[in-house]
Design a protein around this motif. Structure first.
Motif, PDB file in Angstrom:
ATOM      1  N   CYS A  26      97.015-133.518 -20.108  1.00 22.52           N
ATOM      2  CA  CYS A  26      96.302-133.034 -21.436  1.00 22.52           C
ATOM      3  C   CYS A  26      95.666-131.756 -21.186  1.00 22.52           C
ATOM      4  CB  CYS A  26      95.349-134.245 -21.801  1.00 22.52           C
ATOM      5  SG  CYS A  26      96.062-135.544 -22.634  1.00 22.52           S
ATOM      6  N   HIS A  34      96.177-128.371 -23.099  1.00 23.57           N
ATOM      7  CA  HIS A  34      95.518-127.626 -23.827  1.00 23.57           C
ATOM      8  C   HIS A  34      95.163-126.121 -23.219  1.00 23.57           C
ATOM      9  CE1 HIS A  34      91.259-126.652 -24.745  1.00 23.57           C
ATOM     10  NE2 HIS A  34      91.347-127.371 -25.868  1.00 23.57           N
ATOM     11  N   PHE A  36      94.870-129.453 -29.495  1.00 23.73           N
ATOM     12  CA  PHE A  36      94.031-130.276 -29.387  1.00 23.73           C
ATOM     13  C   PHE A  36      92.751-130.218 -30.137  1.00 23.73           C
ATOM     14  CE2 PHE A  36      96.115-131.722 -25.158  1.00 23.73           C
ATOM     15  CZ  PHE A  36      96.733-132.631 -25.913  1.00 23.73           C
ATOM     16  N   ASP A  37      92.519-129.094 -30.413  1.00 23.37           N
ATOM     17  CA  ASP A  37      90.970-128.276 -31.000  1.00 23.37           C
ATOM     18  C   ASP A  37      91.098-128.774 -32.562  1.00 23.37           C
ATOM     19  OD1 ASP A  37      90.024-127.380 -28.750  1.00 23.37           O
ATOM     20  OD2 ASP A  37      90.716-125.436 -28.887  1.00 23.37           O
ATOM     21  N   LYS A  45      90.513-133.493 -33.685  1.00 20.19           N
ATOM     22  CA  LYS A  45      89.674-134.461 -32.859  1.00 20.19           C
ATOM     23  C   LYS A  45      89.368-135.623 -33.602  1.00 20.19           C
ATOM     24  CE  LYS A  45      87.222-130.129 -31.143  1.00 20.19           C
ATOM     25  NZ  LYS A  45      86.120-129.404 -31.217  1.00 20.19           N
ATOM     26  N   THR A  82      94.631-138.874 -31.443  1.00 22.34           N
ATOM     27  CA  THR A  82      94.608-137.631 -30.575  1.00 22.34           C
ATOM     28  C   THR A  82      93.205-137.457 -29.918  1.00 22.34           C
ATOM     29  OG1 THR A  82      93.968-136.307 -32.477  1.00 22.34           O
ATOM     30  CG2 THR A  82      96.373-136.691 -31.658  1.00 22.34           C
ATOM     31  N   THR A  83      92.163-138.066 -30.335  1.00 27.20           N
ATOM     32  CA  THR A  83      90.627-137.886 -29.698  1.00 27.20           C
ATOM     33  C   THR A  83      90.768-138.105 -28.289  1.00 27.20           C
ATOM     34  OG1 THR A  83      89.599-138.394 -31.693  1.00 27.20           O
ATOM     35  CG2 THR A  83      88.314-138.576 -29.839  1.00 27.20           C
ATOM     36  N   TRP A  85      92.342-135.176 -26.453  1.00 29.09           N
ATOM     37  CA  TRP A  85      91.131-134.063 -26.287  1.00 29.09           C
ATOM     38  C   TRP A  85      90.073-134.492 -25.446  1.00 29.09           C
ATOM     39  CZ3 TRP A  85      85.825-133.841 -27.612  1.00 29.09           C
ATOM     40  CH2 TRP A  85      85.481-132.550 -27.664  1.00 29.09           C
TER      41      TRP A  85
END
Length: 73
Positions: free
Chosen positions: A21, A25, A32-33, A36, A40-41, A44
């Protein structure tokens, strides 16, 4: 045996998830931004852990590699 029941395998899966991850990122920050919420949290948060705890994650990677090379289970 699945990774859930074997502690070393569980740690390896978590470590690989954090490292993957973080790498994704770094390469694609918007991936990922933007996401959220939902499942997918988790990814992140793993990326954040990898970025903020980078020296500790690196040491843990080295520790797991040495342990794998020595054949200790």
């Amino acid at each position: 045996m699945t990774a859930i029941f074997n502690f070393q395998s569980l740690l390896s899966v978590l470590l690989l998830t954090v490292c993957t991850c973080t790498y994704i990122h770094r390469q694609f920050p918007a991936l990922f931004d933007k996401r959220k919420e939902g499942v997918t949290t988790v990814f992140w948060k793993c990326a954040r852990i990898g970025e903020r705890a980078s020296p500790y994650i690196s040491l843990f990677c080295v520790f797991m590699a040495v342990r794998l090379m020595l054949g200790s289970s």
